[in-house]
Design a protein around this motif. Structure first.
Motif, PDB file in Angstrom:
ATOM      1  N   UNK A  73      -2.933  -8.908  -7.030  1.00 35.49           N
ATOM      2  CA  UNK A  73      -1.727  -9.029  -7.851  1.00 35.49           C
ATOM      3  C   UNK A  73      -1.024  -7.671  -7.907  1.00 35.49           C
ATOM      4  N   UNK A  74       0.156  -7.618  -7.290  1.00 34.99           N
ATOM      5  CA  UNK A  74       0.804  -6.345  -7.048  1.00 34.99           C
ATOM      6  C   UNK A  74       1.157  -5.569  -8.330  1.00 34.99           C
ATOM      7  N   UNK A  75       1.808  -6.243  -9.279  1.00 31.07           N
ATOM      8  CA  UNK A  75       2.217  -5.536 -10.495  1.00 31.07           C
ATOM      9  C   UNK A  75       1.028  -5.014 -11.272  1.00 31.07           C
ATOM     10  N   UNK A  76       0.010  -5.879 -11.375  1.00 24.57           N
ATOM     11  CA  UNK A  76      -1.156  -5.510 -12.156  1.00 24.57           C
ATOM     12  C   UNK A  76      -1.889  -4.325 -11.559  1.00 24.57           C
ATOM     13  N   UNK A  77      -2.062  -4.391 -10.240  1.00 23.73           N
ATOM     14  CA  UNK A  77      -2.826  -3.319  -9.611  1.00 23.73           C
ATOM     15  C   UNK A  77      -2.044  -2.003  -9.640  1.00 23.73           C
ATOM     16  N   UNK A  78      -0.720  -2.097  -9.496  1.00 25.31           N
ATOM     17  CA  UNK A  78       0.105  -0.892  -9.551  1.00 25.31           C
ATOM     18  C   UNK A  78      -0.002  -0.245 -10.934  1.00 25.31           C
ATOM     19  N   UNK A  79       0.032  -1.080 -11.957  1.00 22.18           N
ATOM     20  CA  UNK A  79      -0.055  -0.548 -13.302  1.00 22.18           C
ATOM     21  C   UNK A  79      -1.403   0.098 -13.587  1.00 22.18           C
ATOM     22  N   UNK A  80      -2.453  -0.600 -13.155  1.00 24.91           N
ATOM     23  CA  UNK A  80      -3.803  -0.040 -13.337  1.00 24.91           C
ATOM     24  C   UNK A  80      -3.930   1.299 -12.625  1.00 24.91           C
ATOM     25  N   UNK A  81      -3.434   1.328 -11.385  1.00 27.43           N
ATOM     26  CA  UNK A  81      -3.547   2.569 -10.615  1.00 27.43           C
ATOM     27  C   UNK A  81      -2.813   3.703 -11.329  1.00 27.43           C
ATOM     28  N   UNK A  82      -1.633   3.381 -11.855  1.00 26.83           N
ATOM     29  CA  UNK A  82      -0.873   4.390 -12.593  1.00 26.83           C
ATOM     30  C   UNK A  82      -1.674   4.958 -13.751  1.00 26.83           C
TER      31      UNK A  82
ATOM     32  N   UNK B 139       0.819  -1.210   0.000  1.00 27.18           N
ATOM     33  CA  UNK B 139       0.000   0.000   0.000  1.00 27.18           C
ATOM     34  C   UNK B 139       0.856   1.264   0.000  1.00 27.18           C
ATOM     35  N   UNK B 140       2.032   1.196   0.642  1.00 30.14           N
ATOM     36  CA  UNK B 140       2.922   2.364   0.581  1.00 30.14           C
ATOM     37  C   UNK B 140       3.377   2.597  -0.858  1.00 30.14           C
ATOM     38  N   UNK B 141       3.696   1.513  -1.556  1.00 31.59           N
ATOM     39  CA  UNK B 141       4.124   1.659  -2.954  1.00 31.59           C
ATOM     40  C   UNK B 141       2.980   2.141  -3.843  1.00 31.59           C
ATOM     41  N   UNK B 142       1.785   1.623  -3.587  1.00 34.55           N
ATOM     42  CA  UNK B 142       0.626   2.058  -4.368  1.00 34.55           C
ATOM     43  C   UNK B 142       0.383   3.552  -4.159  1.00 34.55           C
ATOM     44  N   UNK B 143       0.539   3.977  -2.933  1.00 39.15           N
ATOM     45  CA  UNK B 143       0.340   5.405  -2.634  1.00 39.15           C
ATOM     46  C   UNK B 143       1.374   6.259  -3.364  1.00 39.15           C
ATOM     47  N   UNK B 144       2.606   5.788  -3.402  1.00 35.85           N
ATOM     48  CA  UNK B 144       3.661   6.521  -4.123  1.00 35.85           C
ATOM     49  C   UNK B 144       3.348   6.551  -5.619  1.00 35.85           C
ATOM     50  N   UNK B 145       2.875   5.413  -6.141  1.00 39.10           N
ATOM     51  CA  UNK B 145       2.493   5.358  -7.556  1.00 39.10           C
ATOM     52  C   UNK B 145       1.405   6.382  -7.833  1.00 39.10           C
ATOM     53  N   UNK B 146       0.427   6.407  -6.958  1.00 35.47           N
ATOM     54  CA  UNK B 146      -0.680   7.358  -7.129  1.00 35.47           C
ATOM     55  C   UNK B 146      -0.155   8.791  -7.121  1.00 35.47           C
ATOM     56  N   UNK B 147       0.653   9.086  -6.125  1.00 32.90           N
ATOM     57  CA  UNK B 147       1.182  10.441  -5.952  1.00 32.90           C
ATOM     58  C   UNK B 147       1.960  10.901  -7.195  1.00 32.90           C
ATOM     59  N   UNK B 148       2.754  10.009  -7.763  1.00 31.66           N
ATOM     60  CA  UNK B 148       3.523  10.353  -8.953  1.00 31.66           C
ATOM     61  C   UNK B 148       2.604  10.600 -10.139  1.00 31.66           C
ATOM     62  N   UNK B 149       1.558   9.796 -10.256  1.00 32.43           N
ATOM     63  CA  UNK B 149       0.726   9.873 -11.455  1.00 32.43           C
ATOM     64  C   UNK B 149      -0.319  10.974 -11.461  1.00 32.43           C
ATOM     65  N   UNK B 150      -0.612  11.561 -10.320  1.00 32.42           N
ATOM     66  CA  UNK B 150      -1.593  12.657 -10.348  1.00 32.42           C
ATOM     67  C   UNK B 150      -0.935  13.995 -10.649  1.00 32.42           C
ATOM     68  N   UNK B 151       0.377  14.016 -10.635  1.00 29.05           N
ATOM     69  CA  UNK B 151       1.084  15.266 -10.924  1.00 29.05           C
ATOM     70  C   UNK B 151       0.953  15.634 -12.414  1.00 29.05           C
ATOM     71  N   UNK B 152       0.734  16.925 -12.678  1.00 26.67           N
ATOM     72  CA  UNK B 152       0.712  17.387 -14.065  1.00 26.67           C
ATOM     73  C   UNK B 152       2.012  18.145 -14.319  1.00 26.67           C
ATOM     74  N   UNK B 153       2.894  17.540 -15.090  1.00 27.14           N
ATOM     75  CA  UNK B 153       4.255  18.086 -15.234  1.00 27.14           C
ATOM     76  C   UNK B 153       4.253  19.496 -15.813  1.00 27.14           C
ATOM     77  N   UNK B 154       3.351  19.744 -16.782  1.00 26.12           N
ATOM     78  CA  UNK B 154       3.372  21.056 -17.424  1.00 26.12           C
ATOM     79  C   UNK B 154       2.872  22.166 -16.506  1.00 26.12           C
TER      80      UNK B 154
END
Lengths: 254, 418
Positions: free
Chosen positions: B2-11, A216-231
């Motif tokens: 599934x960690x990789x899959x869910x991470x990718x979807x979330x991205x 969940x910590x990694x998912x949160x980091x993924x989320x945080x990175x992807x909501x940023x608008x670079x421009x």
């Protein structure tokens, strides 16, 4: 009359006891500060205030007659700011409240009222920031643990918020700077202190976490990175919202 | 999971949802019931992106598959991008686990359109229902209503969500026709009208029966994209004003167009995001909602665009010099609110404090008034008065010279002029 230096123990009750002494001995020029008692300046009279619950209660009762209940709460919050040199401001505010017949809470033209208002704003802001920036990590026993290092002593002001929000999980918020925490056991909250020698410091022991904590910590980091608008990058604004001193406890910033 | 899959979807699905600017999580009043999880009403921003925007909710799309082909949208049918879709359970798990760790205030769920409006809306509702009924989750839920969704689904959505919103996308019907030929403004207005009536009806029921279920307690909002089509600020603000008045919206969001696609109907890919304009629109919006300004006081036919250099309140003051100076020790709150450099809180503090004695410049400054700007428009308990014989234009120059716009640094094109 010479300046009297009142030294008290730093608690709110201690502050109120000091106020009692000011009125009991009709002290005029007073400097108030937190202990411990040190050898004072040559021409100052230094006096130690021994915190006395009965006296504190009498002063509190008096304050409640002069201020609204919100006004009393604000005074308590300002006290938690725990800032160097501001005890005299609080004393000035309290004296102004007692010496004036009407409620003075909104007299923003008065320097004590204005300063207390400023202190309250500072501490409320940090309280609000802590409500936002606490990051819980799930331990194996199911407790959600968080470490914080706020500038002011806001922990007592956080209890209500977290208790009404996380009623179905055990949690602990620990102030590393002041070395105490609050713990909620699904029924009540209590203040606790712990011995964090390096070995049993929870943040350093990944084995203490549940298996999916890293996920969940990694998912949160993924989320945080992807909501940023670079421009739209705006570092100045970003830093104003999350000052760097908070980063080391923010999952998305580690 | 599934960690990789869910991470990718979330991205993918967070990336696709980020252009939706709504981030509010306040205005509801959901309590934590029976020792459940969470409450909603606080409006806490838990983090901030590097572009400085607030992160309050887990803002994601259920899917970025879409049958529509709107020119401004990254998820449009004809765009060659990676597609993904969450299951209902995946969204529920993410929300609960993020919420328990205090990362978020709740969920903002939008979606590309799978098959048709109802098919998609039904899935969004199912996520909210599961969170509320199976997990006793009382955090904030904002559902994006799919244009054209049926009244029955809107009704059910309102029972579980705190806020519902339908994006208008473009400020005018003509703009929408140009860039989103598949969409019809009527399809957006219909659910809005339904919600308006349902919310009013719910309020009446609440008065009679305390236990009547809540219906979208944080109301409805909408969003318009700014700068993708040629509307001027007057048209944008009039449109916003129309929706505020006719549909009781809580908020209209203005989203400066971020060029993401090459399309000859749209600004070129390297066009900069109109951030200053967007900021001025929000300031104008606040003047309408909280400061008692009418839309035609802010923009009119002679000045259909907001001034980018100075804020709209200062701009109004300079055009209306005859209204000043105002004596802050006597004037009504409504008039004080019109002074540049005095905000809502300062205005209220002034009115409270002056009961104890007249205020001077120093006290005003401590109260939080931006004296640098206000000094040209007010008198107080002091013989100094800064305006002398200055014209509006002089004042504008003085203020511009003494303050540095926080946006100049961000806007390369403006800097290169010097």
């Amino acid at each position: 009359m010479p300046l009297t230096n009142l030294v008290y123990d730093g608690t709110f009750e201690g502050l109120l006891t000091a106020v009692f002494e000011v009125y009991e001995h009709k002290l005029d020029k007073v400097k108030l500060q937190k202990g411990p008692l040190e050898a004072g300046a040559l021409f100052e009279e230094v006096k130690e205030v021994i915190t006395d619950q009965a006296r504190a209660q009498r002063v509190l009762k008096g304050l409640k007659q002069r201020l609204s209940s919100i006004g009393v709460q604000r005074l308590y919050a300002a006290h938690l700011a725990d800032m160097e040199g501001e005890d005299t401001t609080l004393l000035g505010f309290i004296r102004y409240a007692f010496d004036t017949k009407d409620n003075i809470e909104e007299d923003y033209g008065n320097r004590y009222v204005m300063r207390v208002s400023g202190l309250v704003r500072m501490i409320r802001r940090e309280k609000h920031r802590m409500e936002a920036f606490v990051r819980f990590q799930k331990l194996q026993d199911g407790t959600f643990y968080s470490a914080i290092e706020p500038d002011f002593n806001v922990l007592p002001l956080l209890i209500r918020h977290f208790k009404s929000r996380y009623a179905d999980q055990k949690w602990m918020i620990y102030d590393l700077k002041r070395r105490y925490g609050i713990y909620y056991d699904l029924h009540d909250t209590e203040f606790i202190t712990m011995d964090f020698s390096e070995a049993n410091y929870p943040a350093n022991v990944s084995a203490a976490f549940t298996e999916d904590e890293t996920l969940y910590q990694d998912l949160w980091k993924t989320y945080f990175t992807n909501v940023n608008i670079k421009s739209r990058k705006n570092t100045k604004l970003h830093l104003r919202h999350i000052p760097k001193r908070y980063w080391k406890h923010l999952t998305e910033k580690i | 999971m599934n960690m990789d899959r869910i991470t990718r979807k979330l991205g993918i699905l967070a990336d696709a949802a980020k252009y939706d600017v709504s981030c509010a999580s306040s205005g509801s009043k959901r309590q934590n019931k029976d020792k459940g999880l969470g409450n909603a009403s606080n409006g806490i921003c838990h983090s901030y992106t590097e572009d400085g925007r607030c992160v309050s909710l887990l803002k994601i799309l259920l899917t970025n598959h879409c049958i529509f082909d709107c020119a401004y949208c990254v998820s449009r049918k004809s765009n060659d991008i990676e597609r993904a879709a969450f299951t209902v359970q995946e969204v529920v798990d993410l929300t609960i686990n993020f919420y328990r760790r205090n990362y978020i205030e709740g969920l903002f769920l939008s979606s590309g359109i799978f098959k048709n409006a109802d098919f998609t809306m039904e899935r969004l509702v199912r996520v909210a229902k599961k969170l509320r009924t199976e997990h006793n989750f009382n955090g904030y839920i904002h559902l994006k209503s799919i244009p054209g969704a049926s009244d029955e689904l809107m009704q059910e959505a309102g029972l579980y969500a705190d806020r519902l919103s339908v994006n208008l996308e473009m400020p005018t019907v003509a703009g929408l026709k140009l860039l989103a030929p598949d969409k019809d403004q009527k399809d957006m207005i219909k659910p809005m009208a339904y919600l308006k009536h349902a919310i009013i009806q719910n309020k009446d029921e609440k008065k009679l029966f305390k236990k009547a279920p809540m219906f979208a307690p944080a109301g409805q909002s909408t969003q318009m994209i700014i700068g993708a089509t040629p509307e001027n600020d007057s048209e944008v603000l009039r449109s916003a004003n129309y929706f505020y008045r006719n549909f009781n919206l809580k908020r209209v969001y203005y989203s400066g167009y971020v060029p993401v696609l090459a399309d000859n109907r749209l600004p070129a890919l390297n066009t900069s995001v109109p951030m200053v304009r967007e900021n001025r629109l929000y300031q104008a919006d606040w003047l309408m909602r909280f400061y008692g300004f009418r839309v035609d006081e802010i923009v009119d036919n002679t000045s259909p665009h907001l001034d980018l250099e100075i804020d709209p309140k200062l701009s109004w003051a300079i055009r209306n010099m005859q209204a000043f100076p105002i004596d802050v020790n006597k004037a009504d709150l409504q008039l004080i609110l019109r002074v540049p450099g005095i905000g809502l809180l300062s205005a209220q503090k002034i009115v409270s404090a002056r009961k104890f004695g007249k205020l001077n410049w120093e006290q005003l400054s401590k109260i939080g008034v931006s004296v640098n700007r206000a000094k040209y428009f007010i008198t107080c308990n002091s013989s100094q008065f800064e305006r002398r014989d200055l014209t509006g234009n002089n004042i504008r120059q003085f203020i511009l010279a003494s303050s540095q716009s926080k946006y100049l640094k961000n806007n390369q094109s403006q800097l290169s002029l010097f």
